[in-house]
Design an enzyme around this catalytic site. Sequence first.
Site, PDB file in Angstrom:
ATOM      1  N   LEU A 116      35.878  43.919 107.693  1.00  0.00           N
ATOM      2  CA  LEU A 116      36.989  44.512 106.970  1.00  0.00           C
ATOM      3  C   LEU A 116      37.863  45.252 107.971  1.00  0.00           C
ATOM      4  O   LEU A 116      37.351  45.811 108.953  1.00  0.00           O
ATOM      5  CB  LEU A 116      36.496  45.492 105.896  1.00  0.00           C
ATOM      6  CG  LEU A 116      35.701  44.916 104.726  1.00  0.00           C
ATOM      7  CD1 LEU A 116      35.258  46.037 103.797  1.00  0.00           C
ATOM      8  CD2 LEU A 116      36.504  43.871 103.965  1.00  0.00           C
ATOM      9  N   ASP A 117      39.168  45.275 107.713  1.00  0.00           N
ATOM     10  CA  ASP A 117      40.067  46.046 108.561  1.00  0.00           C
ATOM     11  C   ASP A 117      39.631  47.509 108.576  1.00  0.00           C
ATOM     12  O   ASP A 117      39.006  47.997 107.632  1.00  0.00           O
ATOM     13  CB  ASP A 117      41.502  45.964 108.030  1.00  0.00           C
ATOM     14  CG  ASP A 117      42.050  44.545 108.050  1.00  0.00           C
ATOM     15  OD1 ASP A 117      41.541  43.730 108.824  1.00  0.00           O
ATOM     16  OD2 ASP A 117      42.987  44.279 107.261  1.00  0.00           O
ATOM     17  N   LYS A 118      39.968  48.206 109.633  1.00  0.00           N
ATOM     18  CA  LYS A 118      39.560  49.601 109.787  1.00  0.00           C
ATOM     19  C   LYS A 118      39.964  50.456 108.587  1.00  0.00           C
ATOM     20  O   LYS A 118      39.191  51.303 108.135  1.00  0.00           O
ATOM     21  CB  LYS A 118      40.164  50.184 111.067  1.00  0.00           C
ATOM     22  CG  LYS A 118      39.681  51.590 111.397  1.00  0.00           C
ATOM     23  CD  LYS A 118      40.195  52.036 112.754  1.00  0.00           C
ATOM     24  CE  LYS A 118      39.658  53.431 113.106  1.00  0.00           C
ATOM     25  NZ  LYS A 118      40.099  53.862 114.462  1.00  0.00           N
ATOM     26  N   THR A 175      40.443  49.474 105.507  1.00  0.00           N
ATOM     27  CA  THR A 175      39.954  48.936 104.236  1.00  0.00           C
ATOM     28  C   THR A 175      38.515  49.378 104.010  1.00  0.00           C
ATOM     29  O   THR A 175      37.679  49.278 104.905  1.00  0.00           O
ATOM     30  CB  THR A 175      40.035  47.399 104.227  1.00  0.00           C
ATOM     31  OG1 THR A 175      41.371  46.997 104.494  1.00  0.00           O
ATOM     32  CG2 THR A 175      39.601  46.842 102.886  1.00  0.00           C
TER      33      THR A 175
END
Length: 281
Positions: free
Chosen positions: A132-134, A136
């Site tokens: 997951l993106d940082k 998110t």
Amino acid sequence: MALFHYKTQEDNMTVEHLLKDKWLGGKKTVHLMRMAKSVLDAKGEPVDDWKGPLAAGTELVFTFPDATSTYVPDDNVELTVLFEDEHILAVVKPAGISTHPDGPRDTGTLMNAVMAYVQKNGGDYAEHIHRLDKGTSGVVLIAKHPISKSLFDRMIENNDISRKYIAEVDGYLKRPKGTIRLPIGRDRHHPAKRLVSMSGQSAITNFRMIERKENTTIVEADLETGRTHQIRVHLSHLGHPVTGDTLYEGSETEDGKYRLTATAVSFIHPFTEEQTLIEMK
């Protein structure tokens, strides 16, 4: 040591068929397991005949004595466990931390926290199946042994794992539901950014409206592909960026975080063959 127990589910199954064909174990992994006598019977004795047919219900133990992960364990990162069996771990990644470290000595990421948890429970192996993106938050799947890692990686590639997200987006989203089919590529003017580009990779996002607020809309989205920043790019392209996602023109939030959470994953479990749903509580 990583290991798992398994009962054969049909007559005439062989160890070789299980590892190579059913579980799609890589040649290197299977070869190392054979050399290390890593498949044991119910008495703990090595199974030497990998081509011999086994009766349904035969108990086997698959071991991975050399399977270790190098993440530095870190107890200082919060870890919430949603699901665990012998094959996978599902945990919640908080917003604001990375899924994994950039270097071997880095700490403070989700995988550092996972490694601390796994080691406390007697394990040495943990590898993330997706990221997951940082910014998110939400559900992340972790493999607990190499065969699981190989299988779930293939499932991700084949879109056999459904991933659902909840996003709050800026503005009044008029369409109650829809599908965005627009390829995504790198922004050559901004190394951290992605954009809709006809020369990019295919990307498909399904969405539906859940609630309309005064200045924002709550939507549920699921991915048919897993491109970097996919939901963020697609919703921004519609003119409704994720609230707080200033990289993609979203409005600012008081806490500086953007409003995107991976709420659930679902799949047919490759080892139990059961439909499995893991969701945020």
